[in-house]
Enzyme design. Structure first.
Site, PDB file in Angstrom:
ATOM      1  N   ASN A  79       0.855  -1.195   0.000  1.00 22.81           N
ATOM      2  CA  ASN A  79       0.000   0.000   0.000  1.00 22.81           C
ATOM      3  C   ASN A  79       0.884   1.237   0.000  1.00 22.81           C
ATOM      4  OD1 ASN A  79      -1.825   2.092   0.626  1.00 22.81           O
ATOM      5  ND2 ASN A  79      -3.167   0.654   1.681  1.00 22.81           N
TER       6      ASN A  79
ATOM      7  N   CYS B 120      -5.261   0.995  -1.328  1.00 26.31           N
ATOM      8  CA  CYS B 120      -5.881  -0.321  -1.126  1.00 26.31           C
ATOM      9  C   CYS B 120      -6.999  -0.548  -2.136  1.00 26.31           C
ATOM     10  CB  CYS B 120      -6.401  -0.449   0.294  1.00 26.31           C
ATOM     11  SG  CYS B 120      -7.587   0.819   0.736  1.00 26.31           S
TER      12      CYS B 120
END
Length: 1117
Positions: free
Chosen positions: A203, A208
């Site tokens: 991430n 995400c």
């Protein structure tokens, strides 16, 4: 204060994307996402009986508007064995919203490594209408670094402090916290590849949503194979080529053992760091990415792949009932948006999608040749794609609450989806009946959180077996079918009462982790879609490039794993000093990161290392002498002493520990080599305690150059005058040239370079091994015009403070416009003077500067006030980082004058003309609304000379306030509201005892939003008499609004309170429905005019702040 104790509840998955509290609010996108550390079990930690795992805490704050502290803590309450408290910023944490967080009260006293995972909600209670209570849910793993968590922008301060809204009653604010403690799972020890055979994606900050989509696309093997077959070349750069970056990413997902980074891919999108910290909508990204790939595939062997996989078609039709006429339009789709609100499952959504609408009465269809006709309108599907992407409409705009909301309702979806059900009712009669539209579920993308942010992850079964996998950024885990399906339906959990005898409200938690996007694969196409993808599908140049990357990565990993067996030895030589001083560096002697490094086993004898140095540099061992470096108290770094013969017999590892106990990673050495007349190395001279090794730099004030000229051993009791001839020889000067000497002592935080008395001994001048002497021709006789910095001291001060600043126009914040070399010590006036001079501007006070946010890579929201920064350094610093960017704008009036003014944008509605003109009003901050109106009168055209004006606050087509003439303008905020000015109608000036003013708003019912009331158009006031009927009022309204008879006959009229319409008849006495209240604050009761909105559509976000997930996704390349 109350504390309720319900029983423990099952853990809700996922993580709200929020921000930890800090004494500043991070600028840029808000809130920010953090990687989740999510519990995978349903049980909470074993708790002591009197320490419940869940509790509700109520905090009543009296005299709220008088709280003058920046932040305020509640009393402490116990949940899960930990002390908690609520932290609020009553005036906002550097934002114009109430900021509110849950805080671990005794975090500073907890043992090292503590953590606690909690699911919680924070609420500000509406004490008039409980349905308007503002509540936000989240969950977080608390630890010593992030001991508080919550919402920097919980609710606008303008709403909170508005007494008519119900959040402050009798100056009392009521805040509630529902907290449930959860079990913590060790996130980092999990090996995804070993446990599942798959790896995750890293991430970048708030990516995400992208990671979950990329995993879903990767696990459609036909799509992956097509990406591999997109033409790329070995000369392509992944950061500039979307196909190559995606190929690289997919290759690494297929063959890597650890999680994969996405930075190359986002760079190929043209994104910067700011974009990576901006959360977007996964549905929007899916469309943009597929469109971009479809475009990149044109003219290649894989052209049309996107359409073959994802494209379906439906037919919009309108069919007349009484005549033979039918209009159809074929449209394609890559995904389908299905309603969640009011639908219990997918089939209900499809039923709604193809629902037939009757066009009759006032809504008849105008058919060519036949005129107005009763008709049926609807949609039927012509064909479905092999891979069916279903976007669930979890987010919608709530017109009653004037805000976006997330729909967390329970919504079921099957493992097997039959779209041929009930005699193929979703399909057009023209659809191919030989195709069996039976689908199996491939992946479930989940959104966990609320409307203001959240976390995305995906449940996927890559081979369509019974085994599901959860892809949550870097972490991949095996999951069962229940977790992937049923637990993602959404809905709400209500806990049973612990103390039934008490009259306490139920303790509920919304399941805010729920499915947001579904991917189904048609069973008849399974073998084609879930195909085999191996190395032969990957271009050779890509295999070579990526294998080399993997090998380099593996080598680095191996070196890291073996690092404890090796020492890095950095060897600096005279050649390094000559090369660096005056070019790369000016202070001290060398940048150790740019000298030759040796990776040597710790057990190796140092004498053996000298042989390796001999091979590398061609310096025989007997001519080498090594010095240790030492960091002095004034933060300079100098050669300190030579190694002893005994030390050279030790191992490299032992020597490193002797040299630097604070940093065991490296050994830094200076190699002294004595050079003879013919540039041949000589044995090092013997060094006694009387000998001092000095290094010499030469400064040329005319050329403003500094360079290294060599080193000498001097005797402690000797004097500089003894070596002047030698120094002149080193400099290439005449033997009797008059020179001055200075000692370079330190450069942090300020430069210290002091004159040396040539007749004082070196020892008396406190010179020692490793000291630096700078010398130059005598500055006497130098003309100031010839050189800006006549002495080496002044030159070094200049070098230390010089700063090249990149200036950007505030209107084009991504483009460097020009650069200026300035001094960090320049004051505010000097900086704007340089900028004005560069721009050819006579008045520097019209320049306004704005600092740079190093995290968001954007301008800070607030500009620098006039003389608001003492030095250039203060303008460039952002927390602990130094930027080299400033933004400028040229004002039409001097900044000091502007700062004393308040600027308001006022929309003036003309009384007789159908026009609205926006006026910018600038007045002194102490001015009143009356002053604004007087200023406006001089700028607008009035219907008559005696016309009176008023100023209104309008928000989403409702009037919330009439500003009193004496109200100060300093606190009026036009960022969120529209300020409207208008003439006061004559009829309102002469209201009798039986007359009153009511609010009148236009509205329509949104069929897609459960018939919710949607206001539009310009709201207004109407004077009515207590005995007036609706029929009488309608006549006046039609005349006022100039509506033609035919159109006005279709309008409906309703009394509306809190979004609920009650339709009126012509004979109804309208005033009887309204409470007799002051007009201000009566916005929740109004006369509604229901009719279609014929005005040009503007998106909700056109004039309002967009939510984080609403930012448009752009792929630039």
């Amino acid at each position: 204060m109350t504390l309720l104790t319900p029983p423990q509840i099952d853990q809700a998955e996922g993580e709200q994307m929020l921000v930890p509290h800090a004494d500043f609010a991070p600028e840029g996108p808000q809130p920010m996402e953090v990687a989740s550390a999510e519990a995978t079990a349903n049980a909470v930690d074993a708790q002591v009986v009197d320490e419940p795992p869940s509790a509700r805490f109520t905090w009543k704050i009296e005299n709220f508007s008088k709280v003058n502290m920046k932040k305020q803590y509640s009393e402490v309450f116990l949940v899960g064995g930990y002390k908690w408290r609520i932290l609020t910023f009553p005036k906002g944490n550097n934002v114009d919203h109430l900021s509110m967080y849950l805080d671990v009260a005794d975090s500073s006293a907890l043992p090292y490594g503590w953590s606690r995972y909690a699911q919680f909600s924070l609420s500000v209670i509406n004490q008039i209408h409980s349905k308007f209570t503002i509540r936000k849910d989240t969950q977080h793993q608390f630890n010593s670094r992030e001991s508080d968590w919550g919402f920097t922008s919980f609710m606008p301060l303008s709403e909170l402090y508005d007494p008519g809204r119900g959040y402050l009653v009798n100056d009392t604010c009521i805040i509630e916290a529902d907290v449930a403690v959860r079990k913590v799972v060790d996130y980092w020890s999990h090996d995804s590849k070993k446990e599942t055979g798959y790896v995750g994606l890293k991430n970048q900050g708030a990516t995400c949503y992208m990671n979950s989509l990329l995993q879903t696309l990767y696990h459609i093997p036909y799509f992956r194979k097509a990406v591999y077959h997109m033409p790329t070349t070995e000369n392509d750069n992944p950061s500039g080529s979307i196909p190559l970056a995606l190929q690289s990413l997919f290759y690494k997902l297929q063959y890597s053992d650890t999680s994969v980074a996405t930075k190359e891919l986002t760079k190929s999108f043209g994104w910067d760091t700011y974009d990576s910290f901006m959360q977007h909508d996964v549905q929007e990204l899916n469309r943009v990415l597929c469109e971009k790939l479809e475009d990149k595939m044109k003219g290649t062997v894989v052209e049309g792949t996107i359409q073959q996989l994802f494209e379906g078609h439906h037919m919009n039709y309108i069919e007349c009932i009484n005549v033979e006429y039918k209009s159809t339009r074929k449209e394609s789709f890559y995904d389908l948006q299905l309603d969640v609100k009011g639908c219990k499952d997918i089939y209900a959504s499809f039923d709604k999608y193809v629902e037939v609408e009757r066009l009759e009465g006032d809504n008849k269809y105008h058919a060519e040749q036949y005129g107005l006709q009763d008709a049926r309108k609807g949609v039927l599907f012509i064909d479905f794609p092999p891979v069916l992407q279903l976007q669930l409409k979890r987010f919608e705009y709530d017109f009653v609450r004037d805000t976006m909301v997330k729909i967390n309702d329970r919504y079921e979806f099957p493992l097997q989806l039959d779209l041929d059900r009930e005699n193929r009712k979703y399909l057009s009669p023209d659809a191919d009946s030989s195709v069996r539209n039976l689908y199996t579920l491939h992946s479930v993308l989940v959104h966990s959180g609320g409307v203001h942010g959240g976390h995305y992850y995906a449940y996927i079964r890559p081979t369509l077996s019974d085994q599901w996998f959860k892809f949550d950024d870097e972490r991949v885990t095996k999951e069962d079918m229940k977790r992937a399906l049923e637990e993602q339906y959404g809905g709400e959990e209500e806990l049973p009462q612990t103390n039934p005898g008490f009259n306490n409200s139920p303790f509920k938690f919304t399941k805010y982790s729920n499915a947001y996007m579904l991917v189904y694969i048609r069973e008849s196409d399974t073998d084609k879609i879930i195909c085999n993808v191996d190395e032969k599908d990957i271009a050779e140049h890509l295999r070579i490039r990526l294998k080399k990357e993997q090998e380099e990565k593996e080598q680095k990993r191996k070196e890291k794993a073996e690092a404890h067996l090796y020492t890095i030895i950095k060897v600096a030589r005279d050649e390094d000093l000559v090369h660096q001083i005056g070019k790369d560096i000016y202070f001290d002697l060398v940048d150790h990161d740019k000298v030759r490094q040796f990776r040597i086993q710790k057990q190796l004898a140092f004498n053996s290392f000298k042989e390796e140095v001999a091979k590398e540099f061609g310096i025989p061992v007997q001519f080498q002498r090594f010095w240790l470096w030492a960091k002095r108290q004034n933060h300079t770094y100098r050669p300190n002493r030579p190694l002893t013969a005994q030390e050279e017999t030790q191992s490299v590892g032992q020597l490193r520990e002797v040299s630097n106990k604070a940093n065991n990673a490296e050994l830094k050495l200076f190699l002294e080599v004595a050079i003879g007349l013919e540039m041949q190395p000589l044995p090092p001279p013997e060094k006694t305690k009387e000998d001092i090794l000095l290094f010499f730099k030469l400064y040329d004030p005319i050329k403003e150059e500094l360079r290294y000229v060599g080193r000498l051993f001097v005797k402690g009791n000797g004097k500089p005058i003894d070596i002047l001839k030698k120094l002149n020889e080193m400099a290439g000067f005449a033997p009797d040239e008059e020179i001055e000497l200075f000692e370079e002592i330190k450069y942090e935080p300020n430069v210290m370079c002091e004159h040396i008395d040539k007749k004082t001994s070196f020892r008396s001048s406190q010179l020692e091994d490793g000291d630096i002497i700078c010398f130059q021709k005598s500055p006497q006789g130098l003309i100031s015009e010839e050189c800006s910095y006549p002495t080496v001291s002044t030159f070094l001060i200049y070098v230390h403070n010089r700063q090249v600043v990149r200036f950007r126009s505030l209107e084009k914040p991504k483009d460097d416009e020009f650069c200026l070399e300035l001094s960090k010590q320049n004051n505010y006036d000097e900086v704007v003077e340089y900028v004005a001079r560069h721009l050819g501007l006579d008045d520097p006070s019209k320049i306004r500067l704005t600092s740079h946010n190093c995290y968001s890579q954007q301008p800070k929201p607030q500009p620098i006030k006039y003389q608001g920064a003492e030095r250039l350094t203060d303008m460039l610093i952002h927390y602990n980082q130094i930027s080299d960017i400033l933004y400028y704008e040229v004002l039409d009036i001097p900044l000091p004058e502007l700062q004393g003014l308040k600027t308001l944008k006022v929309a003036f509605h003309h009384a007789t003309k159908d026009e609205v003109v926006i006026h910018t009003i600038r007045l002194p901050k102490q001015s009143t609304v009356g002053d604004v109106i007087n200023d406006l009168k001089s700028k607008v055209e009035l219907s008559h000379t005696d016309a009176e004006l008023r100023l209104l606050e309008v928000f989403y087509h409702k009037i919330y306030k009439i500003f009193p003439l004496q109200e100060k303008i300093e606190n009026i905020n036009d960022q969120y509201w529209t300020l409207r000015a208008e003439e006061i109608p004559e009829e309102e000036k002469n209201l009798g005892l039986n007359d009153r003013l009511i609010h009148v708003y236009h509205f329509m019912k949104d069929t897609a939003q459960n018939q919710q009331v949607h206001n539009f158009g310009d709201p207004f006031f109407l004077a009515i008499n207590d005995n007036e009927t609706l029929g009488e009022i309608k006549m006046r309204l039609q005349k006022k609004l100039h509506v033609p008879d035919e159109e006005f006959s279709k309008w409906k009229f309703a009394f509306i309170t809190l979004g609920r319409p009650e339709y009126l008849q012509d004979s109804d006495i309208v005033s009887s429905r309204f409470q007799r209240r002051d007009v201000y604050g009566a916005w929740e009761q109004y006369l509604g005019l229901e009719h279609s909105d014929n005005t040009p559509k503007r998106s909700y976000a056109a004039n309002q702040n967009r939510h984080t997930f609403e930012k448009p996704v752009r792929i630039y390349n």
